[in-house]
Design an enzyme around this catalytic site. Structure first.
Site, PDB file in Angstrom:
ATOM      1  N   ASP A   1     -13.824 -12.977 -18.354  1.00  0.00           N
ATOM      2  CA  ASP A   1     -12.749 -13.161 -19.326  1.00  0.00           C
ATOM      3  C   ASP A   1     -11.457 -12.508 -18.843  1.00  0.00           C
ATOM      4  O   ASP A   1     -10.356 -13.023 -19.067  1.00  0.00           O
ATOM      5  CB  ASP A   1     -13.176 -12.560 -20.664  1.00  0.00           C
ATOM      6  CG  ASP A   1     -12.439 -13.175 -21.844  1.00  0.00           C
ATOM      7  OD1 ASP A   1     -11.610 -14.065 -21.636  1.00  0.00           O
ATOM      8  OD2 ASP A   1     -12.710 -12.755 -22.982  1.00  0.00           O
TER       9      ASP A   1
ATOM     10  N   ARG B   1      -2.538 -16.513 -24.586  1.00  0.00           N
ATOM     11  CA  ARG B   1      -1.520 -16.052 -25.531  1.00  0.00           C
ATOM     12  C   ARG B   1      -1.091 -14.625 -25.216  1.00  0.00           C
ATOM     13  O   ARG B   1       0.071 -14.264 -25.365  1.00  0.00           O
ATOM     14  CB  ARG B   1      -2.063 -16.139 -26.960  1.00  0.00           C
ATOM     15  CG  ARG B   1      -2.134 -17.550 -27.489  1.00  0.00           C
ATOM     16  CD  ARG B   1      -2.892 -17.617 -28.789  1.00  0.00           C
ATOM     17  NE  ARG B   1      -4.312 -17.848 -28.561  1.00  0.00           N
ATOM     18  CZ  ARG B   1      -5.219 -17.912 -29.528  1.00  0.00           C
ATOM     19  NH1 ARG B   1      -4.864 -17.758 -30.772  1.00  0.00           N
ATOM     20  NH2 ARG B   1      -6.480 -18.133 -29.247  1.00  0.00           N
TER      21      ARG B   1
ATOM     22  N   LYS C   1      -9.873  -6.973 -22.506  1.00  0.00           N
ATOM     23  CA  LYS C   1      -9.218  -7.825 -21.502  1.00  0.00           C
ATOM     24  C   LYS C   1      -7.882  -8.329 -22.028  1.00  0.00           C
ATOM     25  O   LYS C   1      -6.961  -8.599 -21.249  1.00  0.00           O
ATOM     26  CB  LYS C   1     -10.140  -8.963 -21.086  1.00  0.00           C
ATOM     27  CG  LYS C   1     -10.583  -9.886 -22.210  1.00  0.00           C
ATOM     28  CD  LYS C   1      -9.626 -10.998 -22.515  1.00  0.00           C
ATOM     29  CE  LYS C   1     -10.037 -11.768 -23.743  1.00  0.00           C
ATOM     30  NZ  LYS C   1      -9.097 -12.865 -24.068  1.00  0.00           N
TER      31      LYS C   1
END
Length: 378
Positions: free
Chosen positions: A253, A264, A200
């Site tokens: 996720d 991030r 992911k």
């Protein structure tokens, strides 16, 4: 709370005091554990102890009294009944060399909080742990899910999945890592759970790139949807169960990481899309974006397994500077003009119609603010 009652609490250690390690330490402390963090930098440890803050990584968040920190591994690990690892994936092996002697005479579960693969070997984090600590895989667990650190640190309701080849280990870790705002589910598909967390990140970099370029929701939705296909194809080829990619470690996720500016990897991709070079992005990032270092080993594993990953391939080309960010369109990539079906390459293994029904349900729930994962078992 008195010193005597604090000493009576179960002791756990968290190795790594970045945003995710500190957040998970808070989760554990709020769930009733006495948590000792290991911090690489003395100023971080001192702030956690004196002010119950980690302002460098979790600004504005107050930490529980049940959390303390040290720069000495031996102090952090002394008497720990469970050990949680939260260091950059590429530094894990080196850190474990120092941990090995301190945990070899215990049977404490070792829990990976990391989402990456080792560049040199292509190994998952649980495999690196097994190699370096010389411990039985049944002692190892991994945690994954839609877990953006700052949201959890602010006690926004969240779920995660704990996976181990041992149901007993998964259950023990899940019982410890839960509280009023953090719910844990369990499964025994370590391969699928770990690769869901890795893959992911790569799709989130792609989403960040197209977002930085200025493309809209249609483009992002197309890449997210086709990204789930790539994730499922890859993970199943490595031995995962397709339904794991429909749960918290996969679809959950993926949605959280792709849609949030707190991610991030999304941030790194957005900087690439705005024209920054790979080196500039690394220099600007205050924390590790695991997706950037996982691209090459994942593509090598995909090649060996015969799995097509056009999204990840184009992310690599942008990282290498051989493709302009504005030209990225992996959801349009085909080998020829022959129409293709939407099913995954491994649809016959159970990922087909159920995968898309699950995707539709989850997207509908998120639109109405009721995100849940139907697949992971409590």
């Amino acid at each position: 709370m008195s010193r005597r009652s604090e000493n009576a609490l179960p002791r756990v250690a968290v190795i790594g005091a970045g945003s995710w390690g500190t957040t998970f330490g808070k989760v554990l402390a709020d769930g009733g554990a006495n948590v000792t963090m290991w911090a690489r930098r003395s100023e971080v440890a001192q702030e956690i102890n004196a002010a119950k803050r980690n302002s460098a990584y979790l600004p504005g968040v107050n930490l529980p009294r049940g959390m303390s920190a040290t720069v000495h591994l031996s102090e952090a690990l002394e008497g720990a009944q469970q050990v949680y690892l939260s260091v950059p994936s590429q530094a894990l092996r080196e850190n474990l060399k120092a941990v090995r002697a301190l945990v070899q005479d215990t049977d404490a579960p070792i829990v990976s909080l990391m989402k990456g693969v080792e560049k040199r070997t292509g190994l998952r984090m649980s495999q690196v742990i097994e190699q370096e600590l010389h411990c039985d895989p049944s002692r190892i667990a991994v945690a994954s899910g839609p877990n953006l650190a700052l949201e959890i640190a602010r006690e926004q309701p969240t779920a995660a999945v704990i996976s181990s080849v041992s149901q007993e280990t998964a259950d023990a870790v899940a019982r410890r890592a839960r509280n009023s705002y953090f719910r844990t589910f369990v499964n025994t598909d370590v391969i699928g759970t770990e690769f869901g967390g890795v893959l992911k990140n790569l799709i989130a970099v792609a989403i960040g790139i197209v977002d930085g370029v200025g493309y809209g929701e249609n483009t992002k939705a197309s890449i997210i949807t086709r990204g789930l296909v790539e994730m499922t194809d890859f993970a199943v080829a490595q031995g995962a169960h397709p339904e794991t990619l429909q749960g918290l470690a996969g679809l959950g996720d993926l949605i959280a990481t792709c849609q949030s500016p707190l991610s991030r990897n999304n941030t790194a991709g957005r900087l690439l899309g705005q024209g920054y070079s790979f080196q500039d992005v690394v220099a600007q990032m205050n924390q590790t974006a695991e997706g950037l270092s996982s691209v090459a080993p994942v593509l090598q594993l995909a090649k060996e397994a015969g799995v097509e990953m056009p999204i990840v391939e184009q992310v690599k080309r942008v990282l290498d500077g051989t493709m302009k960010p504005r030209e990225i369109a992996p959801h349009l990539t085909t080998d020829d003009d022959t129409p293709k079906g939407e099913r995954t390459q491994n649809g016959q293994a159970g990922g087909g119609g159920a995968l898309w029904r699950s995707l539709q349900r989850t997207l509908d729930q998120f639109r109405h603010g009721r995100g849940r994962s139907p697949r992971d078992q409590p």
